[in-house]
Design an enzyme around this catalytic site. Structure first.
Site, mmCIF file in Angstrom:
data_model
loop_
_atom_site.group_PDB
_atom_site.id
_atom_site.type_symbol
_atom_site.label_atom_id
_atom_site.label_comp_id
_atom_site.label_asym_id
_atom_site.label_seq_id
_atom_site.Cartn_x
_atom_site.Cartn_y
_atom_site.Cartn_z
ATOM 1 N N GLY A 1 0.827 -1.200 0.000
ATOM 2 C CA GLY A 1 0.000 0.000 0.000
ATOM 3 C C GLY A 1 0.855 1.240 0.000
ATOM 4 O O GLY A 1 2.080 1.183 0.175
ATOM 5 N N PRO A 2 0.255 2.406 -0.199
ATOM 6 C CA PRO A 2 1.006 3.663 -0.243
ATOM 7 C C PRO A 2 1.600 4.010 1.117
ATOM 8 O O PRO A 2 1.213 3.431 2.149
ATOM 9 C CB PRO A 2 -0.057 4.683 -0.677
ATOM 10 C CG PRO A 2 -1.364 4.068 -0.300
ATOM 11 C CD PRO A 2 -1.180 2.594 -0.440
ATOM 12 N N PRO A 3 2.528 4.949 1.147
ATOM 13 C CA PRO A 3 3.130 5.343 2.430
ATOM 14 C C PRO A 3 2.114 5.953 3.373
ATOM 15 O O PRO A 3 1.173 6.630 2.953
ATOM 16 C CB PRO A 3 4.196 6.374 2.022
ATOM 17 C CG PRO A 3 4.436 6.128 0.571
ATOM 18 C CD PRO A 3 3.144 5.640 0.010
ATOM 19 N N GLY A 4 2.309 5.712 4.656
ATOM 20 C CA GLY A 4 1.503 6.366 5.679
ATOM 21 C C GLY A 4 0.145 5.764 5.938
ATOM 22 O O GLY A 4 -0.694 6.404 6.574
ATOM 23 N N GLY A 27 -0.240 2.730 7.504
ATOM 24 C CA GLY A 27 -0.212 1.898 8.692
ATOM 25 C C GLY A 27 0.307 0.491 8.493
ATOM 26 O O GLY A 27 -0.039 -0.401 9.262
ATOM 27 N N LYS A 28 1.161 0.263 7.497
ATOM 28 C CA LYS A 28 1.670 -1.097 7.248
ATOM 29 C C LYS A 28 2.587 -1.552 8.387
ATOM 30 O O LYS A 28 2.466 -2.661 8.913
ATOM 31 C CB LYS A 28 2.435 -1.133 5.920
ATOM 32 C CG LYS A 28 1.575 -0.770 4.708
ATOM 33 C CD LYS A 28 2.328 -0.930 3.415
ATOM 34 C CE LYS A 28 3.493 0.022 3.294
ATOM 35 N NZ LYS A 28 3.083 1.435 3.253
ATOM 36 N N THR A 29 3.509 -0.686 8.771
ATOM 37 C CA THR A 29 4.453 -1.048 9.836
ATOM 38 C C THR A 29 3.735 -1.207 11.171
ATOM 39 O O THR A 29 4.002 -2.151 11.929
ATOM 40 C CB THR A 29 5.552 0.015 9.943
ATOM 41 O OG1 THR A 29 6.220 0.139 8.682
ATOM 42 C CG2 THR A 29 6.563 -0.369 11.006
ATOM 43 N N SER A 52 -3.140 3.128 -18.595
ATOM 44 C CA SER A 52 -4.465 3.567 -18.144
ATOM 45 C C SER A 52 -4.789 5.010 -18.520
ATOM 46 O O SER A 52 -5.901 5.474 -18.264
ATOM 47 C CB SER A 52 -4.576 3.409 -16.615
ATOM 48 O OG SER A 52 -3.636 4.229 -15.962
ATOM 49 N N LYS A 72 -7.417 5.190 -7.229
ATOM 50 C CA LYS A 72 -7.763 6.263 -8.142
ATOM 51 C C LYS A 72 -9.058 6.949 -7.727
ATOM 52 O O LYS A 72 -9.195 8.177 -7.840
ATOM 53 C CB LYS A 72 -7.890 5.716 -9.559
ATOM 54 C CG LYS A 72 -6.567 5.210 -10.138
ATOM 55 C CD LYS A 72 -6.745 4.583 -11.506
ATOM 56 C CE LYS A 72 -5.417 4.092 -12.074
ATOM 57 N NZ LYS A 72 -5.564 3.450 -13.387
#
Length: 809
Positions: A368-371, A373-375, A691, A734
């Site tokens: 997923g994109p940064p920020g 909550g992956k970590t 796209s 998107k």
């Protein structure tokens, strides 16, 4: 019984009548010289009989040296012709039957005739007198021999000092040569025999002088070596005694030998651990080597570091897993706002682990994109399970040794990050978060992603070998969680080992909830403020979200909240206000003018501009595509740092527009008289992907028709030469980007319509989604007026109509 016989030694100058025949006694490696006393050992039976017969008579015997000492009973052919007549002065009979005799050399003789062989050799002898002439050369040689001989006596420990005085008092040069030759033990037998056979006294002295010079050099070198060895031995003995004294002092103080104490400590720690058999053998082997090495040895530190690594690893140490699913859900809800599907997937993973009674199997990978909550999700999983948590970032890692470690042959070698993480976790079953796994590189030092294949494969990591330890280490109980911004750059074999869980960006409502529940309390604490000292209304938070941030995650939102908290902390610290009131006016004063406002409306107000939607590693984004025309010959220019795929989409869009010029109301010669330039702003950012095809076609149609695209419309989809709109990826990202940009309608491929059900409810309410099968469907929604009906003008129009695809194909 011992038989002793003594006679006074005769005067060598007294003439003794030489018999015509005498017994001949062969000697091994011994040459008897005239005017010298020599002890001999007699052992052979015939030699014993010879001595007995000689002693019973006149005690004279001919002593001749054997050519080869290995012959047991030398014959006439095995002895030299020149020898010495000697008289036996003393004989001792030893109980074992052998004899010890002392003989005095009298005259040099030559064997003239063989008389008898049995029971011993008897020969007829002739005297060989010296040839001596008194010359200055003989005098000089005599003095030189005396000086060299005295020097050797001072260097050779086996020669008594009295010999120096005796040699000085010898006046006869021949006697001096015989004295020196018979005294020095180091002269080889062949050289002794040569001296004996030399009748010229001057020549004999020259031979003796050369031998003495050589011996002096050898003795001096030996003395030098001996002194060096003695010095080293004395130094070693001195150090030994000092070490023994130090050891005694340490024993008295109760400290003991530090080296031995260190080895003893390592052995005690080793015995306290339960190591696998391979590790135990390796540790004991290295510990044995350490005991035999001095602490000053270079390898001592290498072995000690290796043992320390083995001893600090948590062999057999596990933490107990808490597989309570309700507790896990509670922890996830406490730590994260929304993300219901992600939490549900994690709960399913833990449910399977609970039924299997072990947390292993597929490797989780949050993409997923940064920020977003992956970590922190990895931290929450570790907290829910009750496991230790270790984070290791592999972004930018290009050296395979960072994963597997360096071999011990390298200076400063150490284990790789996997083993170091296990050491830091102090457990064999921690949660290891491998962050930014999509950003690993590869160069001449190796491919770290290939090394990760073994680490992240549950079937292989049971015997993971680090290059430094060179021991099998079980990683099967470790829960590996990976994070990535995009899955495209993860190597296929590595990606195949992971169970991917996608995290999309947050909606405005979700960001509002996260800001109120997590971010604002955290920043208040960081700024030293109490909760009651700052209250931000929902309107103020929405203003920050809408006008000061535009991102998929919440990192910039957290930074803006930190800015506000620092401003409030400054007001409180200066005493101006204890509870400053923050409204929109104060917010704009502190944060400055809005950073994102009205961009879409401003950019799409002119013809030839269309709003596209893009998916990047940082989440969804809005993409403006501009088209311009000027007189030319029908050439196409594409700028904006576009990739090959995107440039091909531009050419495909232009081909469709040119082939349908009559449908768009454009003269057929217009394209041959104009050059077209397609540009995608933000030229410093690389862009690629198919796209943007429909967006480019719409921008070209807007250009040739002179009609602006609707300001509230965004679009995405791949275009074909026949005008079909093909499905693409990243619909959720998107759509969220369109919502953040304030768009009201989104045109997307019909085949992606099913993915709209996964969008948040507020996104589906805020945006009208228009599915499209063909580019005509796109134009119908993108332009405020309908596309003019196609005119049927002859066979060419009929041919184009037949070529157009039907809806849904």
């Amino acid at each position: 019984m011992t038989d002793l016989m003594f006679d006074a030694p005769p005067d060598f100058e007294t003439e003794i009548e030489l018999p015509a025949t005498l017994p001949v006694l062969p000697l091994k490696e011994t040459v008897v010289f005239p005017q010298s006393m020599t002890p001999l050992a007699i052992g052979q039976e015939r030699s014993v009989k010879l001595i007995d017969d000689v002693v019973a008579g006149d005690r004279l015997v001919a002593l001749v040296t054997a050519r080869d000492s290995s012959i047991e009973s030398p014959g006439w052919d095995d002895i030299y012709e020149i020898g010495t007549v000697a008289i036996i002065h003393k004989m001792i009979r030893v109980p074992d039957g052998t004899l010890r005799i002392l003989v005095g050399g009298l005259h040099r003789i030559r064997i003239a005739k063989h008389i008898s062989d049995d029971p011993y050799l008897v020969a007829e002898l002739t005297a060989v007198p010296d040839e001596s002439v008194e010359t200055p050369e003989v005098e000089a040689l005599t003095r030189n021999v005396q000086g060299l001989f005295s020097k050797i006596i001072s260097l050779a420990p086996y020669l008594p000092e009295e010999l120096s005085l005796a040699a000085t008092n010898v006046d006869d040069p021949s006697a001096l040569a015989h004295l020196v030759a018979s005294t020095l033990r180091t002269i080889p037998t062949a050289e002794r025999q040569k001296i004996l056979e030399t009748v010229d006294v001057e020549q004999r002295l020259r031979q003796i002088s050369a031998i003495l010079s050589r011996e002096v050099e050898v003795f001096e070198l030996g003395s030098k070596i001996q002194s060096q060895v003695q010095s080293e031995m004395e130094k070693g003995q001195r150090e030994y005694f000092l070490r023994q004294q130090m050891k005694a002092i340490q024993d008295e103080l109760g400290e003991g030998d530090p080296d031995q104490a260190e080895v003893k400590e390592l052995r005690e720690r080793l015995e306290a651990l339960t190591l696998p058999e391979d590790a135990l053998k390796a540790a004991e082997r290295e510990l044995g080597r350490l005991e035999r090495l001095p602490s000053a040895a270079a390898e001592y530190g290498v072995i000690r570091s290796y043992l320390e690594w083995i001893l600090t690893l948590p062999w057999g140490t596990f933490t107990e897993d808490n597989l309570d699913l309700d507790n896990a859900r509670k922890v996830l809800d406490t730590d994260h706002f929304d993300l219901d599907k992600v939490k549900e997937r994690i709960i399913e993973y833990l449910a399977v682990a609970k039924l299997k009674k072990e947390v292993s199997g597929q490797i989780l990978c949050f993409v997923g994109p940064p920020g977003v909550g992956k970590t922190s999700l990895g931290q929450s999983i570790a907290r829910a399970l009750g496991r230790k948590f270790v984070r290791m970032s592999v972004g930018g890692v290009r050296d395979e040794a960072e994963i597997r470690g360096h071999r011990r042959t390298y200076i400063g070698a150490m284990p790789g990050t996997i083993i170091r993480s296990i050491r830091d976790a102090e457990s064999m079953n921690p949660v290891i978060l491998i962050d930014e796994i999509d950003k690993m590189g590869a160069d001449w030092r190796g491919d770290p992603s290939s090394a990760m294949l073994e680490v992240l494969d549950p079937e292989q990591n049971k015997g993971f070998r680090d290059h430094y330890l060179d021991l099998p280490f079980d990683l099967s109980k470790v829960l590996f969680i990976c994070t990535a911004n995009t899955a495209d750059t993860i190597p296929g074999p590595l990606y195949d080992r992971m169970d991917t869980i996608s995290l999309s960006g947050y909606t405005e409502a979700e960001k509002l909830g996260i800001a109120k529940k997590y971010l604002l309390p955290k920043q208040l604490k960081s700024a030293g403020l109490k909760r009651a000292q700052l209250t931000l209304s929902d309107a103020v938070l929405r203003t920050i979200i809408r006008e000061y941030t535009r991102e998929a995650g919440v990192r910039n939102l957290e930074r803006r909240l930190a800015d506000v908290c620092r401003k409030v902390a400054t007001q409180v610290a200066k005493g101006k206000a204890q509870k400053p009131r923050v409204d929109e006016k104060k917010l704009r004063e502190w944060l400055g003018p809005s950073r994102f406002s009205g961009e879409v409306r401003k950019r799409t107000s002119a013809a030839g501009v269309a709003t596209g939607l893009a998916y990047t590693a940082a989440g969804g984004d809005v993409l403006f595509i501009e088209a311009a025309a000027y007189p030319g010959k029908g050439n196409l220019t594409v700028t904006g740092q576009l990739g090959d795929v995107m440039q091909e989409s531009a050419r495909a869009a232009l081909s469709w527009v040119r082939s349908h010029s009559d449908q768009l109301g454009v003269e057929e010669t217009w394209f041959s008289e104009h050059d077209i330039h397609i540009h995608v702003p933000a030229g410093a950012v690389p862009k690629d992907g198919p796209s943007a095809g429909v967006t480019m076609a719409t921008a070209l149609a807007s250009l040739v028709r002179g009609e602006p695209v609707a300001e509230d419309v965004g679009m995405t989809g791949e275009i074909t030469l026949t005008g079909q709109v093909l499905p693409i990826g990243g619909i959720r990202e998107k759509s969220l980007a369109a919502q953040r940009a304030g768009l009201k309608r989104v045109i997307l491929p019909r085949e992606n319509e099913a993915e709209l059900t996964e969008l948040p409810p507020e996104t589906r309410e805020a945006i009208e989604f228009v599915p499209a099968d063909t580019i005509e469907d796109v134009f119908a929604a993108a332009f405020s007026s309908k596309v003019p009906a196609q005119s049927r003008r002859g066979p060419r129009s009929v041919e184009r109509q037949a070529a157009r695809p039907r809806n849904g194909t």
